[in-house]
Design a protein around this motif. Structure first.
Motif, PDB file in Angstrom:
ATOM      1  N   THR A 107      11.222 117.555  44.003  1.00 57.92           N
ATOM      2  CA  THR A 107      12.267 117.963  42.868  1.00 57.92           C
ATOM      3  C   THR A 107      13.432 117.299  43.254  1.00 57.92           C
ATOM      4  O   THR A 107      14.053 116.568  42.542  1.00 57.92           O
ATOM      5  CB  THR A 107      12.276 119.594  43.058  1.00 57.92           C
ATOM      6  OG1 THR A 107      11.210 120.168  43.037  1.00 57.92           O
ATOM      7  CG2 THR A 107      13.231 119.994  42.215  1.00 57.92           C
ATOM      8  N   ALA A 108      13.858 117.182  44.651  1.00 57.79           N
ATOM      9  CA  ALA A 108      15.139 116.281  44.742  1.00 57.79           C
ATOM     10  C   ALA A 108      15.145 114.843  44.556  1.00 57.79           C
ATOM     11  O   ALA A 108      15.843 114.562  44.018  1.00 57.79           O
ATOM     12  CB  ALA A 108      15.422 116.619  46.565  1.00 57.79           C
ATOM     13  N   ALA A 112      17.311 113.265  41.820  1.00 61.92           N
ATOM     14  CA  ALA A 112      18.462 112.171  42.124  1.00 61.92           C
ATOM     15  C   ALA A 112      18.136 111.008  41.192  1.00 61.92           C
ATOM     16  O   ALA A 112      19.171 110.210  41.148  1.00 61.92           O
ATOM     17  CB  ALA A 112      18.058 112.143  43.604  1.00 61.92           C
ATOM     18  N   TYR A 140      18.870 121.087  42.865  1.00 63.04           N
ATOM     19  CA  TYR A 140      19.225 120.059  43.798  1.00 63.04           C
ATOM     20  C   TYR A 140      20.722 119.776  43.423  1.00 63.04           C
ATOM     21  O   TYR A 140      21.349 119.826  42.753  1.00 63.04           O
ATOM     22  CB  TYR A 140      18.583 118.815  43.232  1.00 63.04           C
ATOM     23  CG  TYR A 140      19.115 117.474  43.983  1.00 63.04           C
ATOM     24  CD1 TYR A 140      18.980 117.110  45.566  1.00 63.04           C
ATOM     25  CD2 TYR A 140      20.044 116.183  43.527  1.00 63.04           C
ATOM     26  CE1 TYR A 140      19.271 116.433  46.080  1.00 63.04           C
ATOM     27  CE2 TYR A 140      20.296 115.345  44.331  1.00 63.04           C
ATOM     28  CZ  TYR A 140      20.013 115.262  45.515  1.00 63.04           C
ATOM     29  OH  TYR A 140      20.386 114.155  46.355  1.00 63.04           O
ATOM     30  N   GLY A 218      21.170 116.644  52.329  1.00 62.97           N
ATOM     31  CA  GLY A 218      19.926 116.123  51.975  1.00 62.97           C
ATOM     32  C   GLY A 218      20.004 114.536  52.523  1.00 62.97           C
ATOM     33  O   GLY A 218      19.097 113.694  52.411  1.00 62.97           O
ATOM     34  N   ILE A 380      15.145 119.542  51.824  1.00 59.12           N
ATOM     35  CA  ILE A 380      15.657 119.028  50.397  1.00 59.12           C
ATOM     36  C   ILE A 380      16.180 117.633  50.481  1.00 59.12           C
ATOM     37  O   ILE A 380      17.501 117.625  50.982  1.00 59.12           O
ATOM     38  CB  ILE A 380      15.964 120.297  49.758  1.00 59.12           C
ATOM     39  CG1 ILE A 380      15.545 121.406  49.580  1.00 59.12           C
ATOM     40  CG2 ILE A 380      16.580 119.622  48.492  1.00 59.12           C
ATOM     41  CD1 ILE A 380      16.323 122.542  49.152  1.00 59.12           C
ATOM     42  N   THR A 381      15.592 116.578  50.107  1.00 56.08           N
ATOM     43  CA  THR A 381      16.297 115.193  50.230  1.00 56.08           C
ATOM     44  C   THR A 381      15.588 114.338  49.519  1.00 56.08           C
ATOM     45  O   THR A 381      14.296 114.349  49.010  1.00 56.08           O
ATOM     46  CB  THR A 381      15.857 114.907  51.830  1.00 56.08           C
ATOM     47  OG1 THR A 381      16.415 113.287  51.799  1.00 56.08           O
ATOM     48  CG2 THR A 381      14.645 115.030  52.338  1.00 56.08           C
ATOM     49  N   PRO A 382      16.253 113.301  48.864  1.00 55.26           N
ATOM     50  CA  PRO A 382      15.554 112.278  47.910  1.00 55.26           C
ATOM     51  C   PRO A 382      14.790 111.429  48.758  1.00 55.26           C
ATOM     52  O   PRO A 382      14.199 110.658  48.307  1.00 55.26           O
ATOM     53  CB  PRO A 382      16.675 111.586  47.293  1.00 55.26           C
ATOM     54  CG  PRO A 382      17.781 111.837  48.060  1.00 55.26           C
ATOM     55  CD  PRO A 382      17.661 113.418  48.575  1.00 55.26           C
TER      56      PRO A 382
END
Length: 421
Positions: A107-108, A112, A140, A218, A380-382
Motif C-alpha cells: 500500500t505505501a 507513494a 500512507y 517510512g 510501512i515504507t515505499p
C-alpha cells in the motif's frame, strides 16, 4: 501537488528519481481529479479465488447493478507475480484495472508512486466500524488510500493436555519448555525459514519488546534500539537453548502446522487457518487437545504482525464512482460475514467478532479479535522489498548463530538507509 507521493518527490527521495518517474508522478497527481463521477462496468483484480469467495459476491453485486457490472480478473497465486503485474499495469497508466487487491505491505509503495486513488472527499469511505489496525494499514502518511478487505492476526496454539493454561508472557512460555522436554517434543516454533514469514515473526518479537524496524516517516531505520535488539535476541536465545527446535529454521506456516498437528510441538505461532485443519478428524494427533491464546508479550499480550489485504482504486480508472461503491460493498458487514463463512478469512468489521452464532462456529474469533486489536503492521515504507530482504537475511543469520544480534541489527540498519538514499 500533494499527498505522500508528492512530499517524497519534493524531498528528492523517490524510488527512481528520473525524469520519467517524475512525469509518472505528475500524471498520477492529475489523474486523482479525473473520472470521480464515472460509472460503468469495472474490472476487479486479485490472485486466484481458490476458495470461491469472490465469484458469489460479484454475482450478487452484478444482479443488482445493471450497467455497472464487475468482471473478475484473476492473477497468479504467487504474491511476487501479483505485485509485478500490478506495477506493469500502473506504470502503463492502464485504465483496465479499476479495483485491485493489494497486500498490506504494498500500500505505501503504490501510494507513494501515486497509483492509488486517495479515499477522501467524495471518494471517502466510512471506517468507523472497522478494527483500527486494519484502517492504519490502509493509510500512507495521513491519507487513506485503500479499504481494508480482510485481516489476519497470529495466534498462540497450545496443547491443553500438557499445559492447563496458556502462558501470559514470553518468559513464562520459555519457563514451561521443561514440560515439552519431559514429553520428548519440541517446545515452541513459529516460521523461521528465510522468507516473508521470517520478517513477520522477527517484527513480532521486536515490536513485542517495544522496538520497531523503521520510523513513522517510512524512511528512517529504528532497528538499532535496545528494545529491538532485545526482541531479536529472545529468538536467538530460544533457538540456541533448544526451546525452538533445530528444524524450525526450515519452517514456513505449513511445516509448523504439521509439526504441531503430529504432536511434536507444545506451542506454535501460526494464523487462524490452522485451527479447523488441526481439529478435523483423521490424521490430526491433537484434535480436541489444543486451544488458542494471544501471542505472549513482555508483560502481557504481545504484538502480532497484521496480516490481510486491502482493496484500492486505480487512480487511472475511468469509472471511479462505481469502483467506490464496490469498495463499500466489500466492506459491509454482510460481505465480511461471507468472507468468514465461505473462506475462513478474518473480517475487518469489528462487530462480526462479537456475533455469538459465528463464535459457536469459529471458537477462535474472540482471541483473533484480541490479536488484531494488538497487531502492528509490518514496516510501512515505499521501500518494503529492500527492507524485508534485509530483515530476512540478517534475522536468519542471527538465529542460526552466524552473526551477533548487534551485527545483524547494524546490517539491517545499513540496508534500510541505503534503500532510502
Amino acid at each position: 501537488m500533494r499527498h505522500g507521493a508528492i512530499a517524497l518527490l519534493a524531498a528528492g527521495i523517490m524510488l527512481a528519481a528520473t525524469s520519467c518517474a517524475d512525469q509518472g508522478i505528475r500524471a498520477a497527481a492529475q489523474a486523482e481529479h479525473d473520472n470521480l463521477d464515472g460509472r460503468g462496468p469495472i474490472t476487479y483484480v486479485q490472485g486466484k479465488d481458490n476458495s470461491n469467495v469472490i465469484r458469489p459476491l460479484i454475482d450478487a453485486w452484478n444482479a443488482t447493478h445493471p450497467g455497472e457490472e464487475v468482471t473478475l480478473e484473476e492473477q497468479s497465486n504467487k504474491p511476487d507475480q501479483q505485485h509485478e503485474d500490478l506495477v506493469q499495469h500502473f506504470q502503463s497508466r492502464d485504465t483496465g484495472y479499476d479495483v485491485v487487491v493489494v497486500d498490506l505491505v504494498w500500500t505505501a509503495e503504490f501510494a507513494a508512486r501515486g497509483w492509488l486513488q486517495p479515499l477522501e472527499g467524495q471518494m471517502g469511505i466510512d471506517t468507523a466500524e472497522l478494527l483500527e489496525p486494519t484502517v492504519t494499514s490502509a493509510r500512507y502518511g495521513d491519507i487513506l488510500y485503500a479499504a481494508p478487505q480482510v485481516s489476519d492476526g497470529a495466534l498462540l496454539y497450545y496443547r491443553t493436555d500438557l499445559v492447563d493454561h496458556p502462558p501470559a508472557t514470553w518468559d513464562e512460555l520459555i519457563a514451561r519448555c521443561s514440560t515439552a522436554r519431559s514429553a520428548g517434543i519440541g517446545c515452541y516454533a513459529g516460521q523461521y525459514a528465510k522468507y516473508e514469514g521470517l520478517t513477520v515473526n522477527a517484527a513480532e518479537a521486536i515490536t513485542t519488546a517495544g522496538g520497531s524496524i523503521i520510523g513513522a516517516d517510512g524512511l528512517t531505520p529504528t532497528i538499532d534500539s535496545p528494545e529491538a535488539k532485545a526482541g531479536l535476541q529472545s529468538l536467538v536465545d530460544a533457538y540456541r537453548n533448544g526451546d525452538i527446535p533445530r528444524e524450525a529454521v526450515t519452517f514456513q506456516e505449513e511445516q509448523a502446522r504439521q509439526a504441531f498437528q503430529s504432536g511434536n510441538l507444545m506451542f506454535m505461532r501460526n494464523w487462524p487457518y490452522a485451527y479447523s485443519l488441526m481439529n478435523g478428524q483423521g490424521s490430526s494427533a491433537v484434535a480436541g487437545k489444543f486451544a488458542v491464546a494471544p501471542l505472549p508479550g513482555k508483560t502481557g499480550t504481545g504484538s502480532s504482525s497484521l496480516g490481510g489485504h486491502n482493496v484500492a482504486i486505480n487512480v487511472y480508472s475511468g469509472h471511479k464512482a462505481t469502483a467506490h461503491d464496490f469498495l463499500t460493498f466489500m466492506m459491509n458487514k454482510k460481505t465480511q460475514e461471507f468472507f468468514l463463512s465461505q473462506g475462513s478469512l478474518a473480517p475487518v468489521h469489528a462487530d462480526v467478532y462479537d456475533d455469538q452464532e459465528l463464535i459457536a462456529q469459529h471458537p477462535y474469533l474472540p482471541t483473533l479479535k484480541t490479536s488484531i486489536e494488538n497487531a502492528v503492521p509490518r514496516p510501512i515504507t515505499p521501500f518494503y522489498p529492500a527492507v524485508t530482504r534485509a530483515v530476512q537475511n540478517n534475522a536468519y543469520a542471527a538465529i542460526r548463530g552466524e552473526k551477533t544480534v548487534d551485527q545483524a541489527v547494524a546490517d539491517i540498519r545499513s540496508a534500510i538507509a541505503a534503500a532510502g538514499s
